[in-house]
Design an enzyme around this catalytic site. Structure first.
Site, mmCIF file in Angstrom:
data_model
loop_
_atom_site.group_PDB
_atom_site.id
_atom_site.type_symbol
_atom_site.label_atom_id
_atom_site.label_comp_id
_atom_site.label_asym_id
_atom_site.label_seq_id
_atom_site.Cartn_x
_atom_site.Cartn_y
_atom_site.Cartn_z
ATOM 1 N N CYS A 2 0.839 -1.198 0.000
ATOM 2 C CA CYS A 2 0.000 0.000 0.000
ATOM 3 C C CYS A 2 0.876 1.251 0.000
ATOM 4 O O CYS A 2 1.957 1.272 0.565
ATOM 5 C CB CYS A 2 -0.966 0.045 1.163
ATOM 6 S SG CYS A 2 -2.095 -1.348 1.271
ATOM 7 N N ARG A 27 3.732 -0.133 -4.831
ATOM 8 C CA ARG A 27 3.447 -0.678 -3.504
ATOM 9 C C ARG A 27 2.051 -1.286 -3.421
ATOM 10 O O ARG A 27 1.699 -1.911 -2.416
ATOM 11 C CB ARG A 27 3.587 0.418 -2.447
ATOM 12 C CG ARG A 27 4.990 0.952 -2.294
ATOM 13 C CD ARG A 27 5.041 2.041 -1.248
ATOM 14 N NE ARG A 27 4.806 1.513 0.083
ATOM 15 C CZ ARG A 27 5.756 1.142 0.932
ATOM 16 N NH1 ARG A 27 7.014 1.220 0.564
ATOM 17 N NH2 ARG A 27 5.468 0.686 2.120
ATOM 18 N N TRP A 74 -2.933 -2.481 -1.766
ATOM 19 C CA TRP A 74 -2.693 -3.913 -1.965
ATOM 20 C C TRP A 74 -3.572 -4.613 -0.947
ATOM 21 O O TRP A 74 -3.391 -4.474 0.259
ATOM 22 C CB TRP A 74 -1.217 -4.255 -1.745
ATOM 23 C CG TRP A 74 -0.897 -5.674 -2.082
ATOM 24 C CD1 TRP A 74 -0.552 -6.172 -3.304
ATOM 25 C CD2 TRP A 74 -0.875 -6.792 -1.180
ATOM 26 N NE1 TRP A 74 -0.325 -7.527 -3.220
ATOM 27 C CE2 TRP A 74 -0.520 -7.935 -1.934
ATOM 28 C CE3 TRP A 74 -1.129 -6.939 0.176
ATOM 29 C CZ2 TRP A 74 -0.391 -9.199 -1.370
ATOM 30 C CZ3 TRP A 74 -1.020 -8.199 0.745
ATOM 31 C CH2 TRP A 74 -0.663 -9.310 -0.023
ATOM 32 N N ASN A 100 -1.726 1.884 5.944
ATOM 33 C CA ASN A 100 -0.867 0.828 5.430
ATOM 34 C C ASN A 100 -0.588 -0.112 6.590
ATOM 35 O O ASN A 100 -0.137 0.328 7.646
ATOM 36 C CB ASN A 100 0.444 1.419 4.896
ATOM 37 C CG ASN A 100 1.397 0.364 4.396
ATOM 38 O OD1 ASN A 100 1.013 -0.780 4.183
ATOM 39 N ND2 ASN A 100 2.656 0.737 4.216
ATOM 40 N N GLY A 101 -0.877 -1.398 6.426
ATOM 41 C CA GLY A 101 -0.629 -2.345 7.492
ATOM 42 C C GLY A 101 -1.868 -3.155 7.836
ATOM 43 O O GLY A 101 -2.791 -3.275 7.023
ATOM 44 N N GLU A 499 15.624 -18.610 -8.463
ATOM 45 C CA GLU A 499 15.353 -17.213 -8.787
ATOM 46 C C GLU A 499 14.806 -17.062 -10.204
ATOM 47 O O GLU A 499 13.897 -16.263 -10.453
ATOM 48 C CB GLU A 499 16.631 -16.382 -8.608
ATOM 49 C CG GLU A 499 16.506 -14.907 -8.976
ATOM 50 C CD GLU A 499 15.508 -14.140 -8.121
ATOM 51 O OE1 GLU A 499 15.189 -12.999 -8.489
ATOM 52 O OE2 GLU A 499 15.033 -14.666 -7.095
ATOM 53 N N LYS A 503 11.156 -15.397 -11.018
ATOM 54 C CA LYS A 503 10.957 -14.251 -11.913
ATOM 55 C C LYS A 503 9.883 -14.568 -12.951
ATOM 56 O O LYS A 503 9.020 -13.750 -13.251
ATOM 57 C CB LYS A 503 12.277 -13.884 -12.609
ATOM 58 C CG LYS A 503 13.269 -13.193 -11.732
ATOM 59 C CD LYS A 503 12.898 -11.774 -11.419
ATOM 60 C CE LYS A 503 12.635 -11.411 -10.023
ATOM 61 N NZ LYS A 503 12.869 -12.106 -8.880
ATOM 62 N N GLU A 506 6.443 -14.635 -11.280
ATOM 63 C CA GLU A 506 5.985 -13.328 -10.822
ATOM 64 C C GLU A 506 5.380 -12.486 -11.940
ATOM 65 O O GLU A 506 4.352 -11.830 -11.735
ATOM 66 C CB GLU A 506 7.154 -12.552 -10.193
ATOM 67 C CG GLU A 506 7.562 -13.042 -8.823
ATOM 68 C CD GLU A 506 8.725 -12.243 -8.262
ATOM 69 O OE1 GLU A 506 8.690 -11.919 -7.075
ATOM 70 O OE2 GLU A 506 9.679 -11.955 -9.018
ATOM 71 N N HIS A 522 14.224 -37.716 -8.762
ATOM 72 C CA HIS A 522 13.561 -38.117 -7.521
ATOM 73 C C HIS A 522 12.128 -37.576 -7.450
ATOM 74 O O HIS A 522 11.627 -37.295 -6.369
ATOM 75 C CB HIS A 522 14.372 -37.645 -6.310
ATOM 76 C CG HIS A 522 15.706 -38.303 -6.212
ATOM 77 N ND1 HIS A 522 15.864 -39.618 -5.843
ATOM 78 C CD2 HIS A 522 16.957 -37.827 -6.477
ATOM 79 C CE1 HIS A 522 17.155 -39.924 -5.858
ATOM 80 N NE2 HIS A 522 17.833 -38.858 -6.236
ATOM 81 N N LYS A 621 5.693 -4.320 -3.923
ATOM 82 C CA LYS A 621 7.145 -4.226 -3.808
ATOM 83 C C LYS A 621 7.631 -4.430 -2.380
ATOM 84 O O LYS A 621 8.617 -5.115 -2.140
ATOM 85 C CB LYS A 621 7.603 -2.856 -4.320
ATOM 86 C CG LYS A 621 9.113 -2.698 -4.389
ATOM 87 C CD LYS A 621 9.698 -3.603 -5.436
ATOM 88 C CE LYS A 621 11.188 -3.420 -5.597
ATOM 89 N NZ LYS A 621 11.763 -4.455 -6.467
#
Length: 626
Positions: A2, A27, A74, A100-101, A499, A503, A506, A522, A621
């Site tokens: 947010c 954000r 968000w 925010n939170g 990674e 990416k 995402e 396996h 972010k």
């Protein structure tokens, strides 16, 4: 998560709020809204979706209001719908709040306030805040304090449990903007006869460089005459703003189509910045690395625990490899969210490292705080030895831990981390080499060789970018309909497989998984067929032949093989259907190079699909909630 922005001054607030929200949209972008005070009323406009939807609504409304708050969301509590968008109002629509939170006790407060006649219209936790403030305002005589509004907010926040940052305005107090911080970032900006607040500095750097980050448990009252800071007990505090070293061009695309692509191309500069900052020792020191850490930081160090999330966790895995192989110190890497609830036993002479790009990641901060608290009062060898690795040393992490390695990547706008990952790798190279030098676990010649190799990395990244840009773009065309990807690596490049998969997930929304190449047989090998491409990272060194052998196993199941390798002939050329070539480099240094083509591949696949690369769905972010 947010974004918050607020303004009080002499200019029309709406344009400033919108401009600030544009810089904070990374954000959160589920919905957005602003509230202003004009002619004795709170005017609130909200819209679902991206910020342009809000802008379209505001173009139909003209208000010269000189005070206002804005928010880009968000979603945590409640679906991303307009009725859940911020700002939220009280029943009488006299108080407006952005937050925010998370308010953890919002259910109890909501029921209590409903019993007093308050009417709720959203599913959010935030909506309890304006109602709670309005309830306290009823019971504060106007003559009892210089600011009943401030006092009502102070009393309200003392009833809130959780991590939050809020900004509040009221139609009845049109010359006051009140902001509060409790475990979520908030900064105040000082202008000429005007004042700003924001959850991150990019929102306000176009207007001022004089800023004051609020500390936990602080309330600020912004009026046309200045800023007053108080603690939650109501005591006035003396605080001084500082000048921010920030170039607004850092938050512009500078000709690139997306911020992510720009930030991928900034990685050579990021490596150079780290080399300049940390690989220039004082002649009298015992280490070729200068991290600015005190001598007692290294004394009797026996173990290292690293806590991190997401991409930072992948960087930490490479850090573990480097520290153990070079400095011979046992190192464990934990998901911060899991470590909080199942911590390792308290051991002596242990360094705890928190890795977070933003310095605000809630789980990482909580894990470090827990470790700090559970070691208090113990004998000296069990005391908390804390280190942070972050791109924002002025953040909450910087205030929590006594020592920080700043990763020097500059502001990263793209939600998917790229240059900040590379910067974190450089921090771990510096730390591992520093520890190795001080513990004398490798020779000076070996140290010099590794450092000289690192100094060549920027130009090798540049060469990789030049060679790979068109190649990965062309390759991306062939995966427009692909639904699954597998990434494999071994040794120091196994985390790069993780990674690369992250990416792709995402930003392209393709299901992708990373595995140690030796683990394919396996279980994951059952997934392979002609529709599942496999990306293998094959770097000459201790595990090269093993990776090639594992790639053969995938080839036998008809998978299309993509090789990230400097080897362009021989067995590699025969096995791989496609090559993403990189420069020849020592295996120990290779992750800084091997990640680049995987970043570009993910970028071009997502761009080819027409997706929002910089603001992928459901992601933000800075993850400031648990």
């Amino acid at each position: 998560m947010c974004g918050i922005v607020g303004y009080i001054g002499t200019q029309a607030a709406t344009d400033i709020l919108l401009a600030g929200l544009e810089k904070l949209e990374y954000r959160g972008y589920d919905s957005a809204g602003i509230a202003t005070v004009w002619e004795g009323e709170v005017n609130c406009v909200r819209a679902k979706g991206k910020l342009h939807n809000l802008r379209s609504k505001l173009e139909q409304i003209e208000t010269p209001a000189q005070i206002g708050i804005g928010h880009t969301r968000w979603a945590t509590h409640g679906k991303p719908e307009e009725y859940n968008a911020h700002p939220h109002l009280d029943t009488a629509k006299r108080v407006a709040v952005v937050q925010n939170g998370i308010i953890e006790n919002y259910r109890d407060l909501r029921e209590e306030l409903k019993g007093k006649g308050h009417q709720f219209v959203s599913e959010t936790d935030t909506e309890v805040i304006p109602h709670l403030i309005a309830e306290f305002l009823k019971h504060i005589p106007p003559s009892s304090t210089s600011s009943p509004f401030l006092e009502a907010i102070r009393q309200a926040v003392n009833h809130l449990h959780g991590a939050f940052a809020i900004a509040v305005i009221s139609a009845d107090y049109p010359d006051e903007l009140i902001v509060v911080r409790q475990q979520a970032p908030l900064v105040i900006g000082f202008g000429q006869g005007e004042f700003f607040c924001a959850s991150d500095t990019p929102a306000i750097v176009a207007y001022t460089r004089a800023v004051l980050p609020l500390e936990n448990g602080e309330i600020a009252r912004l009026t046309p005459l200045g800023v007053e800071i108080y603690n939650f007990a109501g005591d006035r505090l003396k605080k001084q703003p500082r000048l921010l070293n920030f170039n607004p061009a850092m938050v512009e695309k500078q000709g690139f189509k997306h911020f992510m692509l720009k930030e991928i191309h900034e990685q050579p500069g990021v490596v150079r910045a780290s080399l300049d900052a940390y690989f220039n020792p004082h002649e009298s020191t015992e280490s070729p690395i200068n991290l600015g850490l005190p001598a007692d930081f290294y004394t009797d160090l026996e173990q290292i625990q690293i806590v991190a999330c997401g991409t930072s966790w992948h960087a930490a895995l490479i850090g573990k490899y480097l520290i153990e192989q070079l400095a011979e110190i046992s190192t464990q890497v934990h998901y911060a969210s899991e470590y909080r609830y199942a911590p390792s036993p308290v051991t002596a002479n242990t360094l705890i490292i928190g890795v977070t790009q933003s310095g605000e990641t809630a789980d990482t901060l909580a894990a470090l705080t827990m470790e700090k608290e559970r070691r208090q009062g113990k004998e000296s060898k069990y005391q908390a030895r804390l280190l942070g690795i972050t791109n924002r040393p002025e953040s909450s992490l910087g205030h929590l831990v006594p020592h920080v390695i700043s990763t020097l990547a500059g502001i990263e706008i793209g939600v998917a981390a790229t240059k900040t990952f590379t910067a974190q790798l450089m921090a771990f190279y510096a730390l591992a080499l520093d520890l190795a030098a001080r513990h004398q676990t490798v020779s000076k010649d070996t140290l010099d060789k590794i450092i000289n190799g690192l100094r060549q990395i920027p130009k090798e990244i540049e060469a990789t970018l030049e060679n790979q840009e068109r190649l990965t773009e062309q390759l991306a065309h062939e995966f427009a309909e692909t639904k699954d990807f597998i990434f494999v690596g071994r040794g120091i490049n196994f985390p790069i497989a993780l990674e690369g998969a992250l990416k792709l997930k995402e930003i392209s929304y393709i299901h992708a998984e990373g595995y140690p190449a030796g683990e394919m047989k396996h279980g994951p090998i059952a997934l392979l067929d002609a529709k599942v491409p496999v990306v293998a990272i094959a770097i000459p060194g201790s595990v090269y032949e093993k990776v090639i052998s594992n790639a053969q196993e995938a080839k036998a199941r008809d998978s299309r093989l993509i090789g990230v390798t400097p080897v362009k002939d021989g067995e590699a050329a025969e096995i791989f259907n496609d090559l993403l070539p990189i420069s020849h480099v020592e295996e120990l240094l290779s992750p800084i190079l091997t990640v680049v083509p995987l970043q570009l591949l993910a970028y071009h696949i997502a761009a080819r699909r027409g997706l929002d690369v910089d603001q992928p769905r459901n992601l933000a972010k800075s993850v400031t909630v648990e």
